[in-house]
Design an enzyme around this catalytic site. Structure first.
Site, PDB file in Angstrom:
ATOM      1  N   ASP A  12     -54.763 -17.254  -5.860  1.00 29.27           N
ATOM      2  CA  ASP A  12     -54.843 -18.592  -6.467  1.00 29.27           C
ATOM      3  C   ASP A  12     -55.983 -19.431  -5.899  1.00 29.27           C
ATOM      4  OD1 ASP A  12     -52.589 -17.932  -7.957  1.00 29.27           O
ATOM      5  OD2 ASP A  12     -51.234 -18.697  -6.421  1.00 29.27           O
ATOM      6  N   LYS A  15     -60.151 -18.113  -8.665  1.00 27.08           N
ATOM      7  CA  LYS A  15     -61.015 -17.007  -9.123  1.00 27.08           C
ATOM      8  C   LYS A  15     -61.253 -17.098 -10.628  1.00 27.08           C
ATOM      9  CE  LYS A  15     -57.931 -14.108  -7.617  1.00 27.08           C
ATOM     10  NZ  LYS A  15     -56.971 -15.041  -7.022  1.00 27.08           N
ATOM     11  N   GLY A  39     -52.137 -14.918 -12.232  1.00 22.62           N
ATOM     12  CA  GLY A  39     -52.173 -16.052 -13.156  1.00 22.62           C
ATOM     13  C   GLY A  39     -53.461 -16.810 -12.894  1.00 22.62           C
ATOM     14  N   HIS A  40     -54.383 -16.777 -13.845  1.00 27.53           N
ATOM     15  CA  HIS A  40     -55.694 -17.402 -13.654  1.00 27.53           C
ATOM     16  C   HIS A  40     -55.855 -18.516 -14.685  1.00 27.53           C
ATOM     17  CE1 HIS A  40     -57.018 -13.177 -12.057  1.00 27.53           C
ATOM     18  NE2 HIS A  40     -56.188 -13.791 -11.250  1.00 27.53           N
ATOM     19  N   GLN A 223     -55.124 -11.507  -7.138  1.00 27.49           N
ATOM     20  CA  GLN A 223     -54.500 -11.744  -5.821  1.00 27.49           C
ATOM     21  C   GLN A 223     -55.578 -12.109  -4.781  1.00 27.49           C
ATOM     22  OE1 GLN A 223     -53.111  -8.538  -7.529  1.00 27.49           O
ATOM     23  NE2 GLN A 223     -52.060 -10.183  -8.566  1.00 27.49           N
TER      24      GLN A 223
HETATM   25  P1  GDP Z   1     -56.704 -17.830  -9.420  1.00 23.40           P
HETATM   26  O1  GDP Z   1     -55.420 -17.100  -9.469  1.00 23.40           O
HETATM   27  O2  GDP Z   1     -57.508 -17.519  -8.208  1.00 23.40           O
HETATM   28  O3  GDP Z   1     -57.502 -17.709 -10.691  1.00 23.40           O
HETATM   29  O4  GDP Z   1     -56.326 -19.383  -9.291  1.00 23.40           O
HETATM   30  P2  GDP Z   1     -55.244 -20.152 -10.185  1.00 23.40           P
HETATM   31  O5  GDP Z   1     -55.826 -20.388 -11.526  1.00 23.40           O
HETATM   32  O6  GDP Z   1     -53.919 -19.510 -10.095  1.00 23.40           O
HETATM   33  O7  GDP Z   1     -55.113 -21.499  -9.359  1.00 23.40           O
HETATM   34  C1  GDP Z   1     -56.168 -22.388  -9.193  1.00 23.40           C
HETATM   35  C2  GDP Z   1     -55.786 -23.733  -9.848  1.00 23.40           C
HETATM   36  O8  GDP Z   1     -56.678 -24.733  -9.428  1.00 23.40           O
HETATM   37  C3  GDP Z   1     -55.868 -23.729 -11.365  1.00 23.40           C
HETATM   38  O9  GDP Z   1     -54.867 -24.568 -11.864  1.00 23.40           O
HETATM   39  C4  GDP Z   1     -57.249 -24.302 -11.652  1.00 23.40           C
HETATM   40  O10 GDP Z   1     -57.303 -24.982 -12.905  1.00 23.40           O
HETATM   41  C5  GDP Z   1     -57.389 -25.279 -10.533  1.00 23.40           C
HETATM   42  N1  GDP Z   1     -58.756 -25.472 -10.032  1.00 23.40           N
HETATM   43  C6  GDP Z   1     -59.756 -24.555  -9.921  1.00 23.40           C
HETATM   44  N2  GDP Z   1     -60.826 -25.101  -9.299  1.00 23.40           N
HETATM   45  C7  GDP Z   1     -60.482 -26.384  -9.023  1.00 23.40           C
HETATM   46  C8  GDP Z   1     -61.151 -27.456  -8.362  1.00 23.40           C
HETATM   47  O11 GDP Z   1     -62.264 -27.339  -7.875  1.00 23.40           O
HETATM   48  N3  GDP Z   1     -60.467 -28.639  -8.237  1.00 23.40           N
HETATM   49  C9  GDP Z   1     -59.214 -28.809  -8.736  1.00 23.40           C
HETATM   50  N4  GDP Z   1     -58.630 -29.991  -8.555  1.00 23.40           N
HETATM   51  N5  GDP Z   1     -58.552 -27.813  -9.367  1.00 23.40           N
HETATM   52  C10 GDP Z   1     -59.179 -26.624  -9.497  1.00 23.40           C
HETATM   53  P1  IMO Z   2     -53.612 -14.434  -8.564  1.00 23.79           P
HETATM   54  O1  IMO Z   2     -54.445 -13.328  -9.198  1.00 23.79           O
HETATM   55  C1  IMO Z   2     -50.696 -15.644  -5.592  1.00 23.79           C
HETATM   56  C2  IMO Z   2     -47.654 -12.677  -4.458  1.00 23.79           C
HETATM   57  C3  IMO Z   2     -46.218 -12.954  -4.843  1.00 23.79           C
HETATM   58  C4  IMO Z   2     -45.519 -12.304  -3.664  1.00 23.79           C
HETATM   59  C5  IMO Z   2     -46.377 -11.068  -3.412  1.00 23.79           C
HETATM   60  C6  IMO Z   2     -45.850  -9.797  -4.045  1.00 23.79           C
HETATM   61  O2  IMO Z   2     -53.183 -15.473  -9.538  1.00 23.79           O
HETATM   62  O3  IMO Z   2     -54.296 -14.955  -7.351  1.00 23.79           O
HETATM   63  P2  IMO Z   2     -45.804  -8.900  -6.542  1.00 23.79           P
HETATM   64  O4  IMO Z   2     -45.151  -9.458  -7.777  1.00 23.79           O
HETATM   65  O5  IMO Z   2     -47.269  -8.722  -6.651  1.00 23.79           O
HETATM   66  O6  IMO Z   2     -45.123  -7.659  -6.037  1.00 23.79           O
HETATM   67  O7  IMO Z   2     -45.536 -10.007  -5.401  1.00 23.79           O
HETATM   68  O8  IMO Z   2     -47.649 -11.364  -3.945  1.00 23.79           O
HETATM   69  N1  IMO Z   2     -48.620 -12.705  -5.589  1.00 23.79           N
HETATM   70  C7  IMO Z   2     -49.503 -13.695  -5.788  1.00 23.79           C
HETATM   71  N2  IMO Z   2     -49.683 -14.871  -5.149  1.00 23.79           N
HETATM   72  N3  IMO Z   2     -51.513 -15.304  -6.594  1.00 23.79           N
HETATM   73  C8  IMO Z   2     -51.376 -14.121  -7.236  1.00 23.79           C
HETATM   74  O9  IMO Z   2     -52.264 -13.670  -8.137  1.00 23.79           O
HETATM   75  C9  IMO Z   2     -50.303 -13.270  -6.868  1.00 23.79           C
HETATM   76  N4  IMO Z   2     -49.870 -12.058  -7.290  1.00 23.79           N
HETATM   77  C10 IMO Z   2     -48.861 -11.725  -6.483  1.00 23.79           C
HETATM   78  O10 IMO Z   2     -45.952 -14.343  -4.919  1.00 23.79           O
HETATM   79  O11 IMO Z   2     -45.614 -13.121  -2.544  1.00 23.79           O
HETATM   80 MG    MG Z   3     -53.394 -17.491  -9.715  1.00 18.58          MG
END
Ligand code: GDP
Ligand code: IMO
Ligand code: MG
Length: 424
Positions: A12, A15, A39-40, A223
């Site tokens: 999270d 990416k 979840g991106h 991840q």
């Molecule tokens: P990922 O799994 O690495 O793709 O990250 P996620 O999308 O799960 O989580 C990142 C969250 O932060 C998302 O809700 C993005 O919309 C948000 N986000 C990304 N870059 C920024 C930033 O620079 N500032 C803020 N406030 N939110 C951001």
């Molecule tokens: P992105 O790509 C954050 C965590 C789960 C749990 C552990 C194992 O959005 O960064 P799993 O279901 O993979 O067997 O769970 O890994 N986890 C993540 N945490 N971002 C993710 O993906 C994750 N994918 C798995 O919360 O701790």
């Molecule tokens: Mg994510």
């Protein structure tokens, strides 16, 4: 040059947003591991998209997205994602999306097994419940069903029968549950195969051929480094190699095809699920940053745990991923803070740890050694040039560069596509 984006914390990191931006300059974006546990979130204009299996580069219809052989695919979830994106006006043809014939399939019993295993453990992992662990276990145990098998009724029949012979015994005798009906799963998964057929190919050959034709490739990690099955906070990890080692095995592209590695980190740290987290905030600060950063899981909606930036962790991630550039995401979330801390080492039982320790006891109980930096207490959201950042923000970033020994190339200051500073 090809490039890869890898998460350098616990996932999270942002990416998805970074991939959305970087994909403009490449021809092909490929996911190499994980499944719909990812979840991106990407925000373009006033539209929000959440991707689980498909790279966020799909928002650019002239580009090609690939789901590599290292990914585990829940066909139902994938088709829902395809249908949703179609509804939102994206073409979603086989010109845009290619799926590896060798990727493994998440079956209904994997999801149930994931949840059952969690319920039996006293030290829970806090998985996403998407069947990821059991699917990868079957892959390594040579019981797995692959995407190509969904196209061959005879092969699917033989493999599914073998699997249900074993799994039904476990479900009935160990867990006292009902057994699975062969016929309904068989029919359902053959139907998925028919729908996925146009997208399925040998993506390893496709990618290597593209490299020969001088096409540019972006490798998308899901991840993060500390969820990696080998290098993460085992057993509180996911079941794949999210680090750079996963790229070759998960795509069929040889090492020299990877090019440059960009490590993505938040300007602080988050983690969702269980497991050690040395710089985790106390509850009041945790709530504050969670609400400022909207830190709730994009897949499960669970609140993310929040903490200070941990340079011990990220330095290790930079090393094992060979990162030459850093993307600092969500800097704006720290905008209002008076003081910002960075962990530079851990202390436990009189010993100082400058390098990331793998001992779970140390990770769980160590006290971080912090240095404190004055905040900038100004909004950074509208800033697009590094020189325009408040002086204290630049000092914070330059201190991170010094501690991590890697250059910060991207600084994200908001969730929207254009809220980014690219340093020349
Ligand atoms: P990922 O799994 O690495 O793709 O990250 P996620 O999308 O799960 O989580 C990142 C969250 O932060 C998302 O809700 C993005 O919309 C948000 N986000 C990304 N870059 C920024 C930033 O620079 N500032 C803020 N406030 N939110 C951001
Ligand atoms: P992105 O790509 C954050 C965590 C789960 C749990 C552990 C194992 O959005 O960064 P799993 O279901 O993979 O067997 O769970 O890994 N986890 C993540 N945490 N971002 C993710 O993906 C994750 N994918 C798995 O919360 O701790
Ligand atoms: Mg994510």
């Amino acid at each position: 040059m090809n490039l890869a984006v890898v998460g350098a914390q616990w996932g999270d990191e942002g990416k998805g947003k970074l991939i959305d931006i970087l994909s403009e300059a490449v021809d092909i974006t490929v996911r190499y591991q994980g499944g719909n546990n990812a979840g991106h979130t990407v925000i373009v204009g006033d539209k929000e998209y959440i991707f689980h299996l498909i790279p966020s580069a799909i928002l650019r219809p002239s580009k090609i997205c690939v789901i590599g052989n290292g990914v585990v695919i829940d066909p139902k979830a994938l088709l829902e994602e395809v249908d949703e994106l179609k509804k939102r006006g994206l073409p979603m043809g086989h010109q845009q999306l290619k799926i590896s014939a060798n990727a493994h399939v998440v079956m209904p019993y994997h999801k149930v097994m994931d949840q059952l295993r969690e319920s039996k453990r006293s030290n829970k992992i806090g998985t996403t419940g998407r069947g990821i662990g059991p699917c990868y276990s079957d892959k390594v145990g040579r019981m797995g069903i692959r995407i190509i098998d969904l196209l061959n009724p005879q092969v699917l029949k033989a493999k599914l029968s073998d699997n249900l012979n074993e799994k039904n015994d476990i479900f009935v005798k160990v867990y006292g549950l009902r057994d699975y009906d062969f016929g309904s799963i068989y029919k359902e998964y053959l139907a998925y195969g028919r729908r996925l057929r146009p997208y399925i190919c040998d993506t390893a050959l496709f990618l290597n051929d593209a490299i020969k034709r001088k096409k540019k490739i972006l490798f998308e990690g899901a991840q993060g480094t500390f969820l990696d099955i080998d290098f993460g906070t085992y057993p509180y990890v996911t079941s794949s190699n999210s680090t750079m080692g996963g790229v070759c095995a998960g795509t069929g592209v040889p090492p020299m095809g990877i090019g440059k590695v960009v490590a993505a980190v938040k300007a602080y740290t988050t983690r969702v699920g269980e497991g050690p987290f040395p710089t985790e905030f106390e509850p009041k600060m945790d709530d504050l940053i969670r609400s400022k950063g909207h830190e709730f899981g994009a897949t499960t909606g669970r609140p993310r745990r929040c903490g200070w930036f941990d340079s011990v962790l990220v330095r290790y991630a930079v090393t094992i991923n060979g990162a030459s550039e850093l993307a600092i995401m969500k800097l704006d979330v720290l905008d209002d803070l008076k003081e910002i801390k960075i962990a530079t080492a851990y202390k436990y039982k009189g010993k100082t740890y400058k390098d990331y320790p793998h001992d779970l006891e140390v990770l769980a109980k160590a006290q971080p050694v912090y240095e404190a930096h004055p905040g900038w207490q100004k909004s950074t959201r509208g800033i697009r040039r590094y020189a325009k950042l408040p002086q204290n923000a630049r000092r914070y970033l330059e201190r991170l560069e010094g501690l991590l020994n890697v250059r910060i190339k991207y600084i994200s200051v908001g969730s929207k596509r254009d809220e980014i500073i690219v340093r020349s």
